[in-house]
Enzyme design. Sequence first.
Site, PDB file in Angstrom:
ATOM      1  N   ASN A 101     -10.088  -0.007  -0.344  1.00 21.48           N
ATOM      2  CA  ASN A 101      -8.628   0.049  -0.281  1.00 21.48           C
ATOM      3  C   ASN A 101      -8.073  -0.519  -1.584  1.00 21.48           C
ATOM      4  OD1 ASN A 101      -5.892  -0.282   0.195  1.00 21.48           O
ATOM      5  ND2 ASN A 101      -6.146  -1.093   2.259  1.00 21.48           N
ATOM      6  N   HIS A 130      -3.328   7.489   1.862  1.00 21.57           N
ATOM      7  CA  HIS A 130      -3.718   6.153   1.431  1.00 21.57           C
ATOM      8  C   HIS A 130      -5.126   5.890   1.956  1.00 21.57           C
ATOM      9  CE1 HIS A 130      -4.013   1.947   0.771  1.00 21.57           C
ATOM     10  NE2 HIS A 130      -3.767   1.593   2.025  1.00 21.57           N
ATOM     11  N   CYS A 143       0.813  -1.221   0.000  1.00 27.13           N
ATOM     12  CA  CYS A 143       0.000   0.000   0.000  1.00 27.13           C
ATOM     13  C   CYS A 143       0.848   1.274   0.000  1.00 27.13           C
ATOM     14  CB  CYS A 143      -0.951  -0.003   1.190  1.00 27.13           C
ATOM     15  SG  CYS A 143      -2.143  -1.364   1.171  1.00 27.13           S
TER      16      CYS A 143
END
Length: 323
Positions: free
Chosen positions: A280, A250, A114
């Site tokens: 996500n 993020h 990520c």
Amino acid sequence: MTIRAVVKGVGHYLPERVVPNSELESQVETSDEWIRTRSGIERRHFAADGQTTSDLAIRAAQAALADAGMSADDVDAIVLATSTADLTFPSAATMVQAGLGMTRGFAFDVQAVCAGFVYALSTANALILSGQARRVLVIGAETFSKLMDWSDRTTCVLFGDGAGAVLLEGAEGTGGTQDRGILSTDLNSDGRHKDILYVDGGVSTGSTGHLRMQGKEVFRHAVEKLAETAHTALEKIGLNGGDVDWIVPHQANIRIIEATAKRMQVPMDRVVVTVQDHGNTSAASIPLALSVGKARGQIKPGDLIVTEAIGGGLAWGAVVLRW
């Protein structure tokens, strides 16, 4: 003379299939309320059968090039952040290079889960500052739906697929914080925490595997480390949270986003939030949010932006840039 890596274009692509929380209710023991309360997610996009990470990345790259008014012939390098490359090798970046019709320069992948896009931005910045490239396409693209264990309700409801891209170009600056472009970066990792977020497959196992996560531990590390890396990146150039126009974080979990903004003393009306629509998307989430933020009219030329992310490894970092 100071050289800055300036954003000249931004774009994104989302697969056509939209999966609302209600659809997942029929597949796993969960509910729309449970997902929204714990993550802020309302829907996400899933790639179609046969649609690969490089397919998504090509579309996002084309959008960024169009936004910049440039073509693939103008690009010197591609840095693609992904944990879901089409094949073990070659890199997905070379597939994007071919898909764009780019026959010069070089392309490679960066894998920091990520945090991948932050790592890729930092790498592209270094390429430009060192003179190895003038224009670099930086892409984050993922098909995390292919890594899900659909019996694990704590993880399968959180992730989605997508891609985002920015085109960076080297330009002269004054050396001050009013320059457009990347002003500072901060990268970190700590391999001791591997077991709290990982995929239980790979070359050593002979299978793709599934994502495994200890959610409470990831949350604890995320809030602490994201605020810390953002502060460090700002301090490197003598700025603080009060100077920030937008945090573009993020997009993992709305509670992490809110807690990080609070620690940075930045109000939520100065945070670009897209997690409700995308879930996500790992390395794709920051460039997706940058592109959506610009399209919404939130991000404007001259704005000071902080991007920060944390992912498996653990790996985390931040980039400060002026749009």
